[in-house]
Write an enzyme that holds these catalytic residues in place. Structure first.
Site, PDB file in Angstrom:
ATOM      1  N   GLY D 153       0.855  -1.356   0.147  1.00 48.43           N
ATOM      2  CA  GLY D 153      -0.113   0.079   0.039  1.00 48.43           C
ATOM      3  C   GLY D 153       0.829   1.130   0.056  1.00 48.43           C
ATOM      4  CB  CYS D 154      -0.299   4.596   0.291  1.00 47.64           C
ATOM      5  SG  CYS D 154      -1.295   4.392   1.851  1.00 47.64           S
TER       6      CYS D 154
END
EC number: 1.2.1.38
Lengths: 334, 334, 334, 334
Positions: D153-154
């Site tokens: 993810g980010c």
């Protein structure tokens, strides 16, 4: 009733100063000035800052003759550029005024600091000695007699209020420098036209890595080295500082809480969070510095927020003045 | 493969143009230029607009000699100030280039318009006659032979796309002028440093009431008077226009829907809303103009949105070029 | 010293009310309440609105028994949903309280209005007659005896303050309806979780075209039909209304200026612009409504701004209360 | 041509995935699905995300029977909640699909991690072993044979891309943990209604100090402990991570530059800054991770930015897919 003059009244801090002093029961604004070269000279403050319309409709006059301007004035606020404050402060002091300087001209005692970080050679070494650093919560005693108060700016105020109780109590492990990551609203760069401040160019970004002039200022006043990384944020007002430190072995969350409590439980403009950490929005427009923290193992994170133009500039200047003259500390600030 | 030159590549529209043309399979960017006086001359476009890093890393060179710059160039885009376009367009035309001008220098046929609204006397009346107004959805036929295309800007594009189908179909009651309330992102003011564009000074505000130069431009091309009230919005990109009109007696919601459908059902860069009205965010970064409307009794409200820098400038310029040279209308835009 | 209770204190208007009343020298907050079902019941107001930490640290208690809650209370503020106000107001009136209702429950005299626009059948037709509409600048006389004050909300306050002087002086041409385009900050939708209010979904967009409930409210109180088009703006606080009207033949800019001057020169919370028009930022956080205008030929544009939560809700409620009880009109507001 | 299904297409990452895959020359979107309980089931994707109007107008259908949905599908993207991915991935794998999971369900190999940080007991330990962690720049070889790709993810993507070259080259002093301060746009919290995500409540604030689930994920994949402090920022999209480290004695700026150069000079989606550090705006809407750094003495600050929904989710998923199937790495991303 004290007569007061605001020099450099057209910037963001100057306008807020005018609003605070205008409603202060013991202060009488006798003049607002700006550089004689400024295109703003002669306008009403409320034409430049229309939020003050109907509140402070005084004209901003060109500052020509300091002796003339100082006549009958008890208190001067300098919301001017560093070099300007450096030149004006001695003149207003000579005229008998108490001077609150919001610039960086008298914040650090070492003259070489100005050569290196401000780009001018300091001419008033005696005043560097006499100036009181106006971190209000920590300097109340010295402020009471001060003639020249060097009010600390936005980043140093948040950073020092967050770190000083820890350092004074010997809680930090000095093998590791505190890492101060701070994000400031665009007003921190002042009221002026630059491409970097233009609306479409602003976005979250660190700047002046390892080289911002507030790093040595913070380090000198705290007495420890720090890593200070300022960021520009996409909002007009406020500062949030997230500070990561290493604790000495055995220091507990309770020790940290106690250090903060002892330092600030009787300080009306520091709000301690006993649960969670502050968010930026809750302090914008208010004169507080909000502080919260978390501990895990040997690591500590302290979060401090403030309105950069208020507790980081004008509100702290008024707070110092209130302390200096024996008024209630939060008079006209809340 | 057509060789193309972008003059004035450093602004917001210029940078977007460069990105579109860089990925166009039939275009070859042979140069990016800026005024020889500009401090940006010699830099990479991607230094000025880092979002283009790794995408368009070409240098922006000073424009010195037009004849030299025009050599071998088929197509020129002028993303320059009005006066600059006014001077350069004839020179590039003389050199045999097809010129797409994104300024206001050739948008209106009446020379007195320039004296009154742009502050200069127009010297190229013949070009005012020959220039094709590049409102792409309405000028496809004329664009095919054009040598000089005056690409309309942001407010006029949204306003005219919204109103033209209604006017062409005789739906509006001419006893009442259409009221165009439009709000533009700050990029509409260009990439430059002004106090008014500085982050802390921007907030929602109408400006140039009854006096914006786009009002007569819109009126001339629509053939009806309008009230046009531009607003500055606190966002970087996009325009939203809310247009209130009076319908002729008997005109129904279906008539309005049919007029829009007939005008745009085969136009790929106008998206019609059959339910509700568009929101600004849904068109930012995209080359569309989105249009929706509502009718009640004799009143009609049309809402049109677009990205001011794209459909309101660079994307429409590329769209016009695609039409001019027979490429697919949306080539490299989607 | 008047005892006051704020019902529905947890919303944005409720929190601001609490801050105003907390510093009011003649008011004593005896309670803050919220619906007994609310998850917020029992918390401190400053836990929900941390900006009030150290300022209003009172608990928000569940409202269970109205008679009990009303004991000893002189003044009640209802910052509650329309249906809730509809039910509570009669009970607090019966207990002898003066009631300031910030909802829409008593703003319009016609009962069918509630069925059509609010979705409930009004049960207190007598109160619809007795309620005084608290548009403070225009209702000072009636306010002095009122027991139930229906404080107008954000859009109607700005719209009516802008139009009423024109209508009262017969300046508007009634062949054409005033076109009110207004943009409100997201706080206008209340403190609650909806997808539409979520940060990533908010962008400039008109909504409820021709169908917002404030349209008939404005029309009833002004006595003329209007076209009212509300927009959601991408900012938390404030309203800007741009209103386009047609003047009667012969009406001049001076006539308009005079109408505004006569209406508001002695009203401390309306600030008239004699040059230019207001920007939104200059009124956010302040209790004013700012008004400016421009005339060209038969057309007039009036621009009015206010903080939707202050002059559009809580500040106007306190202003009405100050008038009702003979306190200075701006007491605790400035 | 590969047939692909997007499960959980209605979120921000799902919508971007649909846009990327829709324009991919080797991919054919055979279905978009959402939970059968969702109110969005049956709508067009472009009704939920109007920016896709005219681009991806496919319906989002309820996912009822996985076996049925998987028929003829080569590639599945799971843009679903962690628990949902945990349950669905094995079913799609059993049906012969290659699965790209954008959730956290298979990112860390230790099952106890899920119990502690995700609140569920992992049932597919075999898949934890087989899953390839899709940090694309570092896993190209493993991706080529992968059946189940756990796309990071980010926060972890930005943090690891910034730190991995330093760690792999042994440049960091392990006496001090890297301090990762990262600020994410609100889209990171997903497309849903919560009070915390509502427009008026969002402001810069750290959260989950010492307790965010990305901290152990980053630490496991880097092989070193880190201090990770996430912040919510007042913007919709993007992440900026400022990472402060201590270098081993003798490590120079050139060593750091070389480590980054060697790691990324041939990686098209990492843009290295050789001067200065990236700003957030320059990467929003683009599939890159931008990295810059500064060194002073023993200290190093690395700044990494990315669009959290793109390189931090959907673009990286497509990048992994391009690598997996031998398409050009940036196909349809630029």
């Amino acid at each position: 009733m004290l007569n007061t003059l605001i020099v450099g009244a057209t910037g963001y801090a100057g306008a807020e100063l005018a609003a605070y002093l205008n409603r202060h029961p013991h202060m009488n604004i006798t003049g607002l000035t700006v550089s004689a070269q400024s295109a703003d000279a002669g306008k009403l403050l409320s034409d430049l800052h229309p939020q003050l319309k109907g509140i402070v409709d005084l004209p901003v006059l060109p500052l020509k003759d300091v002796a003339e301007a100082a006549k009958g004035v008890d208190v001067v606020f300098l919301a001017t550029a560093h070099e300007v404050s450096h030149d004006l402060a001695p003149q207003f002091l000579a005229a008998g005024c108490v001077v609150f300087d919001l610039s960086g001209a008298f914040r650090v005692s070492k003259p070489e600091f100005y050569t290196e970080f401000y780009g001018f050679e300091h001419q008033h070494l005696d005043l560097l000695d006499k100036a009181v650093y106006g971190l209000a919560e920590w300097q109340a005693d010295k402020l009471k007699d001060a003639q020249l108060i060097a009010v600390p700016g936005c980043y140093p105020t948040a950073s020092q209020l967050a770190l000083k109780p820890l350092i004074e109590n010997g809680l930090l492990n000095d093998s590791q420098w505190p890492v101060i990551n701070a994000t400031s609203g665009v007003s921190g760069a002042g009221r002026k036209a630059t491409l970097g401040n233009s609306f479409c160019e602003v976005s979250l970004q660190p700047y002046k890595l390892f080289s911002h002039r507030h790093q040595p200022e913070i380090a000198e006043h705290l007495g420890v080295p720090v890593i200070f990384t300022p960021h520009l944020g996409n909002f007009p007002r406020g500062i949030l500082a997230t500070i990561t430190c290493r604790l000495n072995a055995g220091v507990t969350e309770e020790d940290v809480a106690e250090a903060f409590h002892n330092a600030y439980h009787d300080k009306p403009l520091v709000r301690l969070y006993t649960r969670g950490v502050p968010a930026l929005k809750d302090v914008v427009g208010l004169p507080f510095c909000d502080i919260g923290f978390a501990v895990k193992g040997e690591h500590l994170i302290v979060v401090a927020t403030e309105d950069n133009v208020l507790k980081g500039a004008s509100a702290q200047a008024v707070q110092c003045m209130n302390i200096r003259f024996g008024f209630p500390e939060t008079q006209s600030l809340l």
